[in-house]
Design a protein around this motif. Structure first.
Motif, PDB file in Angstrom:
ATOM      1  N   PRO A  97       0.773  -1.249   0.000  1.00 13.04           N
ATOM      2  CA  PRO A  97       0.000   0.000   0.000  1.00 13.04           C
ATOM      3  C   PRO A  97       0.802   1.295   0.000  1.00 13.04           C
ATOM      4  O   PRO A  97       0.431   2.256  -0.681  1.00 13.04           O
ATOM      5  CB  PRO A  97      -0.843  -0.125   1.272  1.00 13.04           C
ATOM      6  CG  PRO A  97      -1.030  -1.591   1.450  1.00 13.04           C
ATOM      7  CD  PRO A  97       0.270  -2.208   1.009  1.00 13.04           C
ATOM      8  N   VAL A  98       1.891   1.368   0.778  1.00 10.84           N
ATOM      9  CA  VAL A  98       2.601   2.640   0.901  1.00 10.84           C
ATOM     10  C   VAL A  98       3.178   3.096  -0.437  1.00 10.84           C
ATOM     11  O   VAL A  98       3.403   4.286  -0.658  1.00 10.84           O
ATOM     12  CB  VAL A  98       3.715   2.526   1.978  1.00 10.84           C
ATOM     13  CG1 VAL A  98       4.903   1.728   1.470  1.00 10.84           C
ATOM     14  CG2 VAL A  98       4.144   3.902   2.456  1.00 10.84           C
ATOM     15  N   ARG A  99       3.398   2.179  -1.361  1.00 12.73           N
ATOM     16  CA  ARG A  99       3.970   2.519  -2.666  1.00 12.73           C
ATOM     17  C   ARG A  99       3.058   3.412  -3.505  1.00 12.73           C
ATOM     18  O   ARG A  99       3.495   3.988  -4.503  1.00 12.73           O
ATOM     19  CB  ARG A  99       4.262   1.253  -3.470  1.00 12.73           C
ATOM     20  CG  ARG A  99       5.253   0.297  -2.835  1.00 12.73           C
ATOM     21  CD  ARG A  99       5.441  -0.925  -3.713  1.00 12.73           C
ATOM     22  NE  ARG A  99       6.135  -1.999  -3.013  1.00 12.73           N
ATOM     23  CZ  ARG A  99       6.317  -3.210  -3.514  1.00 12.73           C
ATOM     24  NH1 ARG A  99       5.848  -3.509  -4.717  1.00 12.73           N
ATOM     25  NH2 ARG A  99       6.946  -4.146  -2.828  1.00 12.73           N
ATOM     26  N   ALA A 100       1.794   3.500  -3.119  1.00 12.23           N
ATOM     27  CA  ALA A 100       0.843   4.272  -3.913  1.00 12.23           C
ATOM     28  C   ALA A 100       1.011   5.775  -3.755  1.00 12.23           C
ATOM     29  O   ALA A 100       0.343   6.551  -4.452  1.00 12.23           O
ATOM     30  CB  ALA A 100      -0.592   3.875  -3.540  1.00 12.23           C
ATOM     31  N   PHE A 101       1.884   6.225  -2.820  1.00  9.45           N
ATOM     32  CA  PHE A 101       2.159   7.652  -2.641  1.00  9.45           C
ATOM     33  C   PHE A 101       0.949   8.430  -2.148  1.00  9.45           C
ATOM     34  O   PHE A 101       0.886   9.647  -2.305  1.00  9.45           O
ATOM     35  CB  PHE A 101       2.666   8.278  -3.949  1.00  9.45           C
ATOM     36  CG  PHE A 101       4.150   8.157  -4.167  1.00  9.45           C
ATOM     37  CD1 PHE A 101       4.825   6.983  -3.882  1.00  9.45           C
ATOM     38  CD2 PHE A 101       4.880   9.216  -4.672  1.00  9.45           C
ATOM     39  CE1 PHE A 101       6.195   6.863  -4.082  1.00  9.45           C
ATOM     40  CE2 PHE A 101       6.254   9.123  -4.881  1.00  9.45           C
ATOM     41  CZ  PHE A 101       6.909   7.935  -4.581  1.00  9.45           C
ATOM     42  N   LYS A 102      -0.014   7.746  -1.532  1.00  7.46           N
ATOM     43  CA  LYS A 102      -1.231   8.439  -1.109  1.00  7.46           C
ATOM     44  C   LYS A 102      -0.958   9.518  -0.060  1.00  7.46           C
ATOM     45  O   LYS A 102      -1.639  10.542  -0.015  1.00  7.46           O
ATOM     46  CB  LYS A 102      -2.240   7.420  -0.549  1.00  7.46           C
ATOM     47  CG  LYS A 102      -2.788   6.446  -1.581  1.00  7.46           C
ATOM     48  CD  LYS A 102      -3.584   7.130  -2.661  1.00  7.46           C
ATOM     49  CE  LYS A 102      -4.201   6.150  -3.623  1.00  7.46           C
ATOM     50  NZ  LYS A 102      -4.945   6.798  -4.734  1.00  7.46           N
ATOM     51  N   SER A 103       0.029   9.307   0.805  1.00  7.18           N
ATOM     52  CA  SER A 103       0.270  10.268   1.872  1.00  7.18           C
ATOM     53  C   SER A 103       1.144  11.440   1.438  1.00  7.18           C
ATOM     54  O   SER A 103       1.245  12.434   2.159  1.00  7.18           O
ATOM     55  CB  SER A 103       0.919   9.577   3.082  1.00  7.18           C
ATOM     56  OG  SER A 103       2.224   9.159   2.779  1.00  7.18           O
ATOM     57  N   VAL A 104       1.781  11.326   0.274  1.00  6.82           N
ATOM     58  CA  VAL A 104       2.627  12.428  -0.190  1.00  6.82           C
ATOM     59  C   VAL A 104       2.124  13.035  -1.498  1.00  6.82           C
ATOM     60  O   VAL A 104       2.588  14.095  -1.917  1.00  6.82           O
ATOM     61  CB  VAL A 104       4.099  11.975  -0.366  1.00  6.82           C
ATOM     62  CG1 VAL A 104       4.715  11.649   0.978  1.00  6.82           C
ATOM     63  CG2 VAL A 104       4.209  10.800  -1.323  1.00  6.82           C
ATOM     64  N   GLY A 105       1.160  12.368  -2.152  1.00  7.38           N
ATOM     65  CA  GLY A 105       0.603  12.896  -3.383  1.00  7.38           C
ATOM     66  C   GLY A 105       1.463  12.608  -4.594  1.00  7.38           C
ATOM     67  O   GLY A 105       2.620  12.186  -4.497  1.00  7.38           O
ATOM     68  N   GLY A 106       0.900  12.828  -5.750  1.00  2.89           N
ATOM     69  CA  GLY A 106       1.627  12.620  -6.989  1.00  2.89           C
ATOM     70  C   GLY A 106       1.552  11.185  -7.479  1.00  2.89           C
ATOM     71  O   GLY A 106       0.866  10.335  -6.903  1.00  2.89           O
TER      72      GLY A 106
END
Length: 426
Positions: free
Chosen positions: A23-32
């Motif tokens: 999940p963390v690879r999706a960049f959801k918490s940093v955007g883009g």
């Protein structure tokens, strides 16, 4: 700049949940858009659009010698020519286990698995089998893989999405998991008062899934004393810190010995591998010697064993590499701190060997709750802007960073210069 990655991400989302396999690879918490990687070259990642990034993630830790190290690459290729997997014993397993055992005074035997999740899950089962007890203590923000009983305030990817636990995990499977605040001695003592059925404490002695938050000396000492007093076992989860924080991981930096230690992909130089290890007396409970069952068709995969053997032997023959890596890590975070201070931005920094972390906040966090009070929006902006300039940091404030041997001081200084420019706009 990211046209091909954007297209690849859209295509991935049509056949992979969220377009990613973690999940963390999706960049959801940093955007883009998450860059889709084509290859690694020493200190760098190169995405499918041709963008190059100085890599401070290094496959989340295991690539101490950077991408495509020649010695490790040669060992992998030579082993692949003999076959990818056998599901049968090989001498490589024994050799790698012997290297690990030799480094630790409290380890006699090692059992290899295929992931860190398997390692921690199996270590807990072993602890329950040895003690005959059911309850376990884990700490808020410590991530020990995605097995059911451990998905309680697990930090890292779960925290990134604001979910303290996961649907699909029955309450009956977590009722034996006692949750404690990291570095809170009184909270820990209360857990033992509330239950006389505690089999083990499992802890990241250097937490890397809520950013870099080390356990205090006093807290680890209390963990050890309470386990001894109540007949419980102490498990150090060194999936991230093992052979990273020092040649013997966090174990080499703290004064306490754990009963069981778990390892992750560092011992496979980035290949899918994990392990758990303990004394002969504890490991004798494990099948086929004992009655605690654990198995895995791909456990001890020869390709992973070959890669890990070369990597560990390189580290053992040149232990000064840790001094070099720590100096580089400190150079980086001190430079980031100086740039932030220059522009009146509160930033807390820390290192443990080749692991480093930084938080946009007024004081250094000591536990998961305090990390959650940091400025996540500022971190996201910083991450986006650094990525544009070719610097690849972990894509969540809850993650730790890693240094590799191929990163130079000049590259670190270039990173600091870029950070200084960004801090001015933050």
């Amino acid at each position: 700049m990211y046209d091909k990655s954007l297209k690849a991400y859209e295509e991935a989302q049509s056949v992979i949940p969220g377009g990613v396999d973690s999940p963390v690879r999706a960049f959801k918490s940093v955007g883009g858009v998450p860059p889709f990687i084509d290859r690694g070259e020493g200190s760098y990642l190169v995405d499918i659009d041709g963008n190059r990034y100085l890599d401070f993630v290094q496959s989340w830790g295991p690539l101490i010698f950077g991408h495509c190290d020649k010695d490790i690459e040669e060992a992998v290729l030579n082993t692949v020519k003999k076959g990818l997997s056998f599901g049968a014993p090989t001498e490589l397993e024994t050799k790698l286990a012997a290297e690990i055992v030799e480094m630790y005074e409290n380890i006699d035997k090692v059992r290899f698995v295929s992931s860190g999740t398997e390692a921690t899950m199996s270590a807990i089962r072993l602890a329950r089998g040895v003690t005959g007890k059911n309850d376990i203590i884990k700490f808020e923000g410590c991530y020990h893989g995605h097995s059911d009983s451990l998905l309680v305030q697990a930090g890292s990817g779960l925290a990134t999405f604001g979910a303290p636990s996961s649907p699909g995990v029955p309450a009956d499977l977590t009722k034996h998991t006692l949750l404690c605040e990291y570095n809170n001695i009184e909270n820990l003592k209360k857990c033992f008062k509330d239950s006389n059925d505690i089999a083990c404490i499992i802890i990241e002695p250097i937490a890397g899934n809520m950013g870099l938050v080390p356990a205090t000396k006093e807290f680890l000492q209390t963990c050890r004393e309470l386990c001894d007093a109540h007949g419980a076992l102490l498990i150090f989860d060194e999936v991230m810190s093992g052979f990273r924080a020092s040649l013997t991981g966090a174990h080499g930096l703290v004064e306490q010995n754990a009963d069981i230690i778990t390892f992750g992909k560092v011992i496979g130089a980035g290949m899918p591998v994990g392990a758990f290890a303990a004394s002969k007396a504890i490991m004798s409970h494990l099948s086929p010697e004992g009655t605690v069952y654990q198995a895995g068709t791909l456990s001890g995969n020869p390709v992973a064993m070959a890669a890990g053997l070369v990597s560990l032997r390189k580290l053992k023959s040149n232990p000064s590499v840790y001094t070099e890596l720590e100096a580089k890590s400190q150079r980086l975070v001190n430079g980031l701190k100086e740039a932030a201070t220059k522009h009146n931005i509160p930033l807390q920094v820390g290192t443990r060997g080749s692991m480093f972390g930084f938080f946009f906040c007024e004081k250094m966090p000591n536990n998961f709750k305090e990390v959650g009070e940091c400025d996540f929006e500022r971190f996201a902006t910083f991450h986006q802007e650094m990525l544009k300039r070719g610097f690849y940091f972990a894509c969540s404030q809850y993650e730790v960073g890693f240094m590799c041997t191929t990163i130079t001081n000049d590259e670190i200084d270039a990173c600091i210069t870029a950070a200084d420019e960004i801090m001015e706009t933050l």
